[in-house]
Design a protein around this motif. Structure first.
Motif, PDB file in Angstrom:
ATOM      1  N   ASP A  51     -26.587 121.109  21.971  1.00 12.05           N
ATOM      2  CA  ASP A  51     -25.154 120.831  21.832  1.00 12.05           C
ATOM      3  C   ASP A  51     -24.479 121.892  20.964  1.00 12.05           C
ATOM      4  O   ASP A  51     -23.370 122.353  21.269  1.00 12.05           O
ATOM      5  CB  ASP A  51     -24.939 119.449  21.212  1.00 12.05           C
ATOM      6  N   ARG A  55     -21.435 124.650  21.926  1.00 17.97           N
ATOM      7  CA  ARG A  55     -20.191 124.859  21.185  1.00 17.97           C
ATOM      8  C   ARG A  55     -20.067 126.294  20.700  1.00 17.97           C
ATOM      9  O   ARG A  55     -18.959 126.831  20.615  1.00 17.97           O
ATOM     10  CB  ARG A  55     -20.114 123.868  20.031  1.00 17.97           C
ATOM     11  N   PRO A  59     -16.379 127.387  26.213  1.00 14.15           N
ATOM     12  CA  PRO A  59     -16.141 127.136  27.646  1.00 14.15           C
ATOM     13  C   PRO A  59     -16.485 128.350  28.495  1.00 14.15           C
ATOM     14  O   PRO A  59     -16.415 129.494  28.040  1.00 14.15           O
ATOM     15  CB  PRO A  59     -14.643 126.821  27.709  1.00 14.15           C
ATOM     16  N   HIS A 302     -22.501 122.525  31.302  1.00 14.09           N
ATOM     17  CA  HIS A 302     -21.126 122.074  31.106  1.00 14.09           C
ATOM     18  C   HIS A 302     -20.185 123.267  30.973  1.00 14.09           C
ATOM     19  O   HIS A 302     -20.445 124.188  30.200  1.00 14.09           O
ATOM     20  CB  HIS A 302     -21.022 121.202  29.858  1.00 14.09           C
ATOM     21  N   GLY A 304     -16.938 123.098  29.942  1.00 19.27           N
ATOM     22  CA  GLY A 304     -16.033 123.039  28.810  1.00 19.27           C
ATOM     23  C   GLY A 304     -15.580 121.626  28.523  1.00 19.27           C
ATOM     24  O   GLY A 304     -16.144 120.648  29.021  1.00 19.27           O
ATOM     25  N   PRO A 305     -14.535 121.464  27.712  1.00 19.60           N
ATOM     26  CA  PRO A 305     -14.030 120.144  27.333  1.00 19.60           C
ATOM     27  C   PRO A 305     -13.251 119.503  28.475  1.00 19.60           C
ATOM     28  O   PRO A 305     -13.059 120.112  29.537  1.00 19.60           O
ATOM     29  CB  PRO A 305     -13.118 120.461  26.144  1.00 19.60           C
ATOM     30  N   THR A 308     -10.995 120.986  31.807  1.00 21.78           N
ATOM     31  CA  THR A 308     -11.439 122.331  32.225  1.00 21.78           C
ATOM     32  C   THR A 308     -11.179 122.543  33.715  1.00 21.78           C
ATOM     33  O   THR A 308     -10.774 123.632  34.135  1.00 21.78           O
ATOM     34  CB  THR A 308     -12.939 122.501  31.912  1.00 21.78           C
ATOM     35  N   THR A 346     -20.128 114.375  26.012  1.00 22.30           N
ATOM     36  CA  THR A 346     -20.821 115.596  26.431  1.00 22.30           C
ATOM     37  C   THR A 346     -20.923 116.504  25.205  1.00 22.30           C
ATOM     38  O   THR A 346     -20.348 116.194  24.153  1.00 22.30           O
ATOM     39  CB  THR A 346     -20.057 116.326  27.554  1.00 22.30           C
ATOM     40  N   PHE A 348     -19.316 118.981  24.575  1.00 22.28           N
ATOM     41  CA  PHE A 348     -17.993 119.471  24.223  1.00 22.28           C
ATOM     42  C   PHE A 348     -17.032 118.382  23.766  1.00 22.28           C
ATOM     43  O   PHE A 348     -16.033 118.672  23.112  1.00 22.28           O
ATOM     44  CB  PHE A 348     -17.359 120.204  25.415  1.00 22.28           C
ATOM     45  N   SER A 349     -17.286 117.135  24.136  1.00 25.37           N
ATOM     46  CA  SER A 349     -16.318 116.086  23.841  1.00 25.37           C
ATOM     47  C   SER A 349     -16.977 114.716  23.925  1.00 25.37           C
ATOM     48  O   SER A 349     -17.959 114.527  24.654  1.00 25.37           O
ATOM     49  CB  SER A 349     -15.143 116.157  24.830  1.00 25.37           C
ATOM     50  N   SER A 350     -16.416 113.768  23.178  1.00 27.36           N
ATOM     51  CA  SER A 350     -16.899 112.393  23.257  1.00 27.36           C
ATOM     52  C   SER A 350     -16.084 111.564  24.239  1.00 27.36           C
ATOM     53  O   SER A 350     -16.349 110.384  24.424  1.00 27.36           O
ATOM     54  CB  SER A 350     -16.833 111.740  21.863  1.00 27.36           C
ATOM     55  N   MET A 352     -15.138 112.491  27.769  1.00 29.86           N
ATOM     56  CA  MET A 352     -15.088 113.204  29.047  1.00 29.86           C
ATOM     57  C   MET A 352     -15.049 112.196  30.194  1.00 29.86           C
ATOM     58  O   MET A 352     -15.920 111.339  30.296  1.00 29.86           O
ATOM     59  CB  MET A 352     -16.310 114.107  29.200  1.00 29.86           C
TER      60      MET A 352
END
Length: 685
Positions: A51, A55, A59, A302, A304-305, A308, A346, A348-350, A352
Motif C-alpha cells: 500500500d 502511494r 496514480p 490500482h 489511482g483514487p 480516476t 483500496t 489509494f482510498s477507503s 472506492m
C-alpha cells in the motif's frame, strides 16, 4: 592507529556475531516450516508495505477504454428513485449501444420482476376503478412487449453486446434453489486437462443471486463480488469462483472477454504439489496470459483514487442532450448515488466505489499489466536476503559503533525497501519482504543489545584500568572512542620519562614508616597530577621513582614537547612542595628526570592473570639511564638527541655531552633544557 588483524577478527567474531548468525538460522527454519502458506502477520505486513508503495508511486494513466455510466443523484432527480422501470434501463442500454459502446457490463443485479410493468399494474388499476379497463385501452397498454418492462430490457440486452452482473452468496442460508444457476457464455478449459474442475482451489460460493429470466438475455453473465482481505482492503479480486464444483467468471473478466470477441477461457493449474486442492497459476484468453493467486485472484494494479476513470451521468445519455462518444469503449453501468453503491478500501482510498474497482480490473486486462506474484520466487529471494543480507548486517553491527551500526542497519533496511520498489513493484511484481525485514530488525535489536553490554564492559574496564594513570578527560576520550586503544602490544613512537628522588635512602632512614608513607603519598600525588594534567600516562611507581610516557593510549602528536613541559613543571612544583615539607619538618627533596623519544612496544604485558598497560624496549631503558646520568653531570633534567629533535626548536637546550650509556654501543648526545637563560640544574629542586 593500526588495529592488528587478530584483534579485528576478535572484535567481529564475538558473541553478538554468533547471536546474529543464530537469528539467521532460526529465520530460515521458520521460512521452511511456513512453506507455501504465508503466516497471516507476514502477509498483513507485506500488504501494508505494498500500500505504501502504491502511494509512493502515485496514480497511473489508464487506457481510456473503460467508461462508467453512473446512475447518479442527477439521474435520480431527473427520472425518479431507484429501482428504475426496466423499460428505462432498456432505453439506457440502447443509448449506450447507439453511441458506439463496445460492450456493456452491468454492476447491478435485476433479481426481481419489475413491479412497474403495465401488465402488473392493470389489476391494480382495475381494482381502483371497480371495473375492467376497456379493451381498447388494455390493448394500447399491452401493445409493446405485452406490457412487460423486463421483456423490453431483455430485448435491448439481446440486441447488443452486454454482460449482466449477479452476486454470489457464501453462507449457507438455506435459500439455495436448483434453478438459480448463472449461465456465462464462456467456454472454460483446464490445462492440464486431466485436472477435474472440482479440485480447483477457487473460492467456493454457496448460491447465486441471479437475474430474473425475462432480463437474462444478455450475451453473458459474471459475478461482481469484490472480496477484501483480512484488513478490509481490496488488493486481490477473484477472476473466477466456484459453485457446486463449477468455475464461474467475474463480471470484469466476462466484460473484457465479450468485448474482445473471445470465446474460451483457459485455466492454468500447478500440479507439481500433491495437494487436495489444485492451485491456479493464471488464466489465458487468446494470446494473453494473466497470472493469479492459487485461488484464482488477480493482484490489482490500482490506477489511482476514486474518480480516476471517467464517469458519465445516465441522465445525459437518456436525454440525449449532449453528444457522447463511446466508440470502442468498455462501459460499466452502476450507481454512485448515496445509499445505492458499496464502498471499498483500496491502497489509494477507503471509499472506492465497487464499480470502479471492476473498471481497474478491466483496464489491467486491456493493458496486460496486473501484478504478478509467485510464492516460490518470493521464498527464494527471502532466503537470499535473510542469509546474505543478515550476515552483512551482522558484520556491520559488530564492526561499527552502536550508533553507526544502527544507522547502517536502518540504511540497509531502506535499501531493501527501495530495491523491492524499483526492481519489483515498478515492474508489476509483488514480492513480500516482511520476513527478511523482520529478521533484520531482530538482528539489529539482539546484536545491538549484546554490543551495548559488551561495550559497557569494555568501558568499565577502561575506566578501571586507566583512571589511576590518565587524566579524567583522557579516560573519557578513550571511553567514547575505544578504537583508539590497542590493548595488545604494538610498535609506536612515544616519549618516556623517568624521575627519581636524590638520596632517598638517607631521607627515608630519618622517618618512621607512617611519616614516610605520608611523605611519599604527598610527593607522588603532586607529581602524578602534573603528568596527567599534561596528557601523560603514569605507568608505574617504583619506590620513589616515577615512570610515565606520552603518545599512548591516546594519540598525542606533540608527545616529546608535552614530556619536556611536564619535566619543567615537576621541577618548578618542587619549590612549593619543599616549602610544605619544611613547614612539616620534613627534609628538602631533589629529583632527577630523564626523557627519551623513540619506538617502543606498548600494550598489555604480564601474565594471563595479571598484567599492566606499559611500555618496553631499548628506548625505555635509555630514558631510565638518562635519569641516573644526571648524578654524573650534576644536572636535573637530561633529554636525548631524539627528544630535542622531536620538539623542533620549541625549547632552548644546553649541550651536555656525548655519552655511551649502559647497554648502548653507540654514543648518545644529551642535553638539558634552558629556562630564562639558566640550565634546569639551576632551577629549584
Amino acid at each position: 592507529m593500526t588495529i592488528p588483524f587478530k584483534e579485528t577478527l576478535a572484535r567481529i567474531f564475538n558473541l553478538p556475531f554468533w547471536a546474529g548468525c543464530l537469528v539467521i538460522l532460526l529465520s530460515c527454519a521458520a521460512l521452511y516450516v511456513s512453506g507455501n502458506e504465508k503466516p497471516l502477520f507476514v502477509a498483513g505486513m507485506d500488504n501494508k508495505v505494498t500500500d505504501i508503495m502504491f502511494r509512493i508511486r502515485g496514480p497511473r494513466p489508464h487506457t481510456g477504454q473503460v467508461v462508467i455510466v453512473d446512475i447518479d443523484e442527477k439521474s435520480l432527480g431527473r427520472f425518479g428513485q431507484w429501482p428504475w422501470p426496466r423499460d428505462l434501463m432498456a432505453g439506457l442500454t440502447r443509448a449506450i449501444h447507439g453511441n458506439g459502446g463496445r460492450v456493456i457490463g452491468f454492476d447491478i443485479v435485476f433479481a426481481e420482476p419489475d413491479r412497474t410493468s403495465p401488465r402488473r399494474q392493470l389489476p391494480v388499476l382495475e381494482s381502483l376503478m371497480g371495473e375492467e379497463v376497456p379493451p381498447a385501452v388494455r390493448a394500447r397498454i399491452l401493445a409493446r412487449y405485452a406490457g412487460d418492462n423486463d421483456a423490453a430490457f431483455g430485448e435491448a440486452l439481446a440486441d447488443t453486446r452486454a454482460v449482466l452482473g449477479y452476486a454470489f452468496q457464501f453462507k449457507n442460508d438455506g435459500l439455495k434453489a436448483e434453478d438459480q444457476t448463472p449461465f456465462p457464455s464462456a467456454r472454460i478449459r483446464l490445462v492440464p486437462e486431466s485436472v477435474p474442475f472440482r479440485s480447483l482451489a477457487l473460492i467456493p460460493a454457496y448460491r447465486a443471486l441471479i437475474n430474473t429470466d425475462a432480463v437474462a438475455m444478455a450475451e453473458s453473465e459474471g459475478f461482481f463480488n469484490v472480496i477484501t482481505d483480512e484488513s478490509g482492503t481490496v488488493r486481490q479480486v477473484p477472476l473466477l469462483m466456484a459453485m457446486d464444483g463449477v468455475p464461474y467468471p467475474s463480471l470484469a473478466l466476462e466484460t473484457f472477454r465479450v468485448g474482445r470477441g473471445l470465446e474460451e477461457i483457459i485455466i492454468h493449474t500447478d500440479t507439481r504439489l500433491a495437494t487436495r486442492r489444485t492451485p491456479v497459476i493464471g488464466i489465458s484468453m487468446g494470446d494473453s496470459f494473466f497470472p493469479t493467486s492459487n485461488t484464482g485472484r488477480l493482484f490489482v494494479n490500482h490506477r489511482g483514487p476514486p474518480g480516476t476513470f471517467p464517469y458519465l451521468s445516465a441522465a445525459d445519455l437518456l436525454t440525449g442532450k449532449k453528444p457522447i462518444d463511446l466508440a470502442g469503449k468498455y462501459v460499466l453501468v452502476g450507481s454512485s448515488a448515496t445509499g445505492l453503491f458499496d464502498l471499498r478500501a483500496t491502497p489509494f482510498s477507503s471509499t472506492m466505489p465497487g464499480i470502479e474497482i471492476n473498471a481497474n480490473i478491466i483496464d489491467n486486462l486491456i493493458q496486460k499489466d496486473p501484478f504478478a506474484y509467485d510464492r516460490y520466487t518470493e521464498i527464494g529471494i527471502t532466503y537470499l536476503l535473510v542469509i546474505s543480507g543478515g550476515f552483512v548486517l551482522t558484520l556491520i553491527l559488530c564492526r561499527l559503533s552502536p550508533v553507526a551500526g544502527s544507522l547502517g542497519a536502518f540504511g540497509f533496511l531502506g535499501a531493501v525497501f527501495w530495491g523491492n520498489y524499483y526492481f519489483f513493484f515498478l515492474n508489476n511484481r509483488q514480492v513480500g519482504l516482511t520476513h527478511a525485514a523482520a529478521t533484520y530488525v531482530l538482528i539489529l535489536v539482539l546484536v545491538s543489545v549484546l554490543n551495548y553490554v559488551r561495550e559497557g564492559r569494555a568501558k568499565r574496564y577502561i575506566q578501571k584500568a586507566f583512571s589511576h594513570y590518565l587524566a579524567p578527560d583522557v579516560v573519557s576520550s578513550l571511553i567514547k572512542q575505544p578504537g583508539k586503544l590497542t590493548l595488545s602490544g604494538e610498535q609506536k613512537e612515544l616519549t618516556v620519562l623517568f624521575s627519581d628522588i636524590r638520596d632517598f635512602t638517607s631521607i627515608s632512614e630519618k622517618m618512621d614508616s607512617s611519616t614516610l608513607g605520608r611523605f611519599m603519598n604527598r610527593y607522588l600525588t603532586r607529581m602524578s597530577r602534573i603528568i596527567m594534567d599534561n596528557g601523560g600516562t603514569v605507568d608505574k611507581f617504583i619506590g620513589d621513582a616515577i615512570m610515565a610516557f606520552w603518545g599512548a593510549p591516546k594519540d598525542e602528536p606533540d608527545h616529546a614537547g608535552k614530556a619536556v613541559e611536564t619535566a619543567l613543571a615537576m621541577i618548578k612544583s618542587l619549590e612549593d612542595l619543599n616549602l610544605e615539607f619544611a613547614s612539616l619538618g620534613l627534609p628538602r627533596v631533589r629529583i632527577g628526570v630523564g626523557i627519551n623519544t623513540g619506538i617502543v612496544s606498548v600494550g598489555n604485558f604480564g601474565s594471563q592473570d595479571r598484567f599492566d598497560y606499559t611500555v618496553m624496549g631499548d628506548n625505555v631503558n635509555l630514558a631510565s639511564r638518562l635519569e641516573g646520568t644526571n648524578k654524573t653531570y650534576g644536572t636535573v633534567i637530561l633529554v636525548s638527541q631524539a627528544t630535542k629533535a622531536a620538539v623542533d626548536g620549541r625549547f632552548e637546550f644546553g649541550y651536555v655531552d656525548e655519552v655511551r650509556v649502559k647497554g648502548k654501543e653507540i654514543p648518545v648526545k644529551i642535553y638539558t633544557p634552558m629556562v630564562g637563560g639558566k640550565g634546569a640544574d639551576q632551577l629549584p629542586g
